[in-house]
Design a protein around this motif. Structure first.
Motif, PDB file in Angstrom:
ATOM      1  N   GLY A  16       0.804  -1.376   0.152  1.00  0.00           N
ATOM      2  CA  GLY A  16       0.022  -0.072   0.125  1.00  0.00           C
ATOM      3  C   GLY A  16       0.883   1.289  -0.253  1.00  0.00           C
ATOM      4  O   GLY A  16       0.439   2.386   0.343  1.00  0.00           O
ATOM      5  N   LEU A  17       2.099   1.032  -0.143  1.00  0.00           N
ATOM      6  CA  LEU A  17       3.167   2.184  -0.272  1.00  0.00           C
ATOM      7  C   LEU A  17       2.573   3.224  -1.490  1.00  0.00           C
ATOM      8  O   LEU A  17       2.162   2.696  -2.529  1.00  0.00           O
ATOM      9  N   ARG A  18       2.533   4.388  -1.022  1.00  0.00           N
ATOM     10  CA  ARG A  18       1.820   5.473  -2.094  1.00  0.00           C
ATOM     11  C   ARG A  18       2.961   6.621  -2.406  1.00  0.00           C
ATOM     12  O   ARG A  18       3.204   7.126  -1.648  1.00  0.00           O
ATOM     13  N   ALA A  19       3.072   6.732  -3.945  1.00  0.00           N
ATOM     14  CA  ALA A  19       3.815   7.875  -4.208  1.00  0.00           C
ATOM     15  C   ALA A  19       2.859   8.835  -4.969  1.00  0.00           C
ATOM     16  O   ALA A  19       1.893   8.326  -5.682  1.00  0.00           O
ATOM     17  N   LEU A  20       3.160  10.145  -5.028  1.00  0.00           N
ATOM     18  CA  LEU A  20       2.601  11.155  -5.635  1.00  0.00           C
ATOM     19  C   LEU A  20       3.578  11.320  -6.579  1.00  0.00           C
ATOM     20  O   LEU A  20       4.503  11.955  -6.690  1.00  0.00           O
ATOM     21  N   GLY A  21       3.125  11.193  -8.188  1.00  0.00           N
ATOM     22  CA  GLY A  21       3.917  11.230  -9.112  1.00  0.00           C
ATOM     23  C   GLY A  21       3.344  12.796  -9.832  1.00  0.00           C
ATOM     24  O   GLY A  21       2.292  12.642  -9.983  1.00  0.00           O
ATOM     25  N   ILE A  22       4.242  13.763 -10.132  1.00  0.00           N
ATOM     26  CA  ILE A  22       3.832  14.901 -10.485  1.00  0.00           C
ATOM     27  C   ILE A  22       4.811  14.959 -11.959  1.00  0.00           C
ATOM     28  O   ILE A  22       6.068  14.897 -11.693  1.00  0.00           O
ATOM     29  N   ALA A  23       4.152  15.261 -12.921  1.00  0.00           N
ATOM     30  CA  ALA A  23       4.877  15.709 -14.455  1.00  0.00           C
ATOM     31  C   ALA A  23       4.216  16.759 -15.101  1.00  0.00           C
ATOM     32  O   ALA A  23       3.036  17.168 -14.684  1.00  0.00           O
ATOM     33  N   GLU A  24       4.709  17.243 -16.138  1.00  0.00           N
ATOM     34  CA  GLU A  24       3.952  18.284 -16.803  1.00  0.00           C
ATOM     35  C   GLU A  24       3.941  18.090 -18.298  1.00  0.00           C
ATOM     36  O   GLU A  24       4.573  17.061 -19.045  1.00  0.00           O
ATOM     37  N   SER A  25       3.111  18.866 -18.742  1.00  0.00           N
ATOM     38  CA  SER A  25       3.063  18.894 -20.309  1.00  0.00           C
ATOM     39  C   SER A  25       3.211  20.406 -20.942  1.00  0.00           C
ATOM     40  O   SER A  25       2.419  21.377 -20.373  1.00  0.00           O
ATOM     41  N   TYR A  26       4.231  20.560 -21.562  1.00  0.00           N
ATOM     42  CA  TYR A  26       4.577  21.872 -21.944  1.00  0.00           C
ATOM     43  C   TYR A  26       4.714  22.080 -23.484  1.00  0.00           C
ATOM     44  O   TYR A  26       5.741  21.148 -23.914  1.00  0.00           O
ATOM     45  N   ALA A  27       4.086  22.806 -24.040  1.00  0.00           N
ATOM     46  CA  ALA A  27       4.113  22.896 -25.509  1.00  0.00           C
ATOM     47  C   ALA A  27       4.317  24.235 -25.999  1.00  0.00           C
ATOM     48  O   ALA A  27       3.875  24.683 -26.990  1.00  0.00           O
ATOM     49  N   GLY A  28       5.213  25.206 -25.230  1.00  0.00           N
ATOM     50  CA  GLY A  28       5.474  26.248 -25.783  1.00  0.00           C
ATOM     51  C   GLY A  28       4.367  27.287 -25.701  1.00  0.00           C
ATOM     52  O   GLY A  28       4.494  28.547 -26.156  1.00  0.00           O
ATOM     53  N   ARG A  29       3.524  27.382 -24.784  1.00  0.00           N
ATOM     54  CA  ARG A  29       2.184  28.277 -24.670  1.00  0.00           C
ATOM     55  C   ARG A  29       2.932  29.073 -23.413  1.00  0.00           C
ATOM     56  O   ARG A  29       3.688  29.113 -22.740  1.00  0.00           O
ATOM     57  N   GLU A  30       1.736  29.829 -22.686  1.00  0.00           N
ATOM     58  CA  GLU A  30       1.952  30.591 -21.834  1.00  0.00           C
ATOM     59  C   GLU A  30       1.953  29.815 -20.451  1.00  0.00           C
ATOM     60  O   GLU A  30       2.702  30.311 -19.449  1.00  0.00           O
TER      61      GLU A  30
END
Length: 186
Positions: free
Chosen positions: A7-21
């Protein structure tokens, strides 16, 4: 940290960046047995200095105390928007692991080029410290920085959450979610 716990839990955080603001961040709470039981999103400014605030917004939106570790897909996102993992650890008490995938000479020259005279950004980058290589069971290498736990535990956690390839599963799913949300809110 008891890594074998299912039951070990990780919060994974990633982005999507496509040259916008803005860049879209996705946070995925995943148990070690690959069950997903939480999702949240935020946005940060491309070229800004609010990435840490965007990550803390995800943590606050999830309002979870059962998270064991936060995994970040990089410490520098959205065109040099530099995350402060030490502050995230201090404010949440969750250990933080920043995962990157390529050998690099560093970004100081790029920061100086794109943000001349921005010593605050350069100092924030320098505070991140050195990346430590970690070899996964399939022989692939990831590069880790960690706050709130030692490098050996950071490596064991990355291994525990990586089913195949070299991207830990919470980060892989977070990246997919961020891309889908980013293209939806164009």
């Amino acid at each position: 940290m008891h890594i074998p716990k299912k039951g070990l839990r990780a919060l994974g955080i990633a982005e999507s960046y496509a040259g916008r603001e803005h860049s879209t961040l996705a946070g995925i709470v995943m148990r070690k047995d690959r069950i997903i039981d939480g999702v949240a999103f935020s946005r940060v400014t491309v070229g800004g200095m609010n990435a840490t605030d965007g990550i803390l917004a995800i943590v606050n939106a999830l309002d979870r105390r059962d998270i064991n570790v936060i995994l970040l897909s990089g410490c520098v996102i959205a065109f040099f928007n530099i995350i402060n993992p030490a502050l995230i650890f201090d404010q949440t008490t969750f250990p933080v692991i920043c995962v990157t995938y390529e050998v690099s000479a560093g970004l100081e020259g790029d920061i100086r080029h794109h943000f001349p005279g921005d010593t605050a950004r350069l100092d924030a980058y320098r505070r991140l410290g050195t990346r430590i290589p970690h070899i996964l069971p399939d022989g692939q290498t990831v590069y880790l920085r960690s706050w709130g736990l030692d490098p050996a535990d950071a490596g064991r956690l990355c291994t525990a959450f990586t089913c195949e390839g070299k991207i830990p599963d919470p980060l892989r799913v977070a990246r997919l979610a961020a891309r889908a949300a980013h293209s939806f809110v164009m």
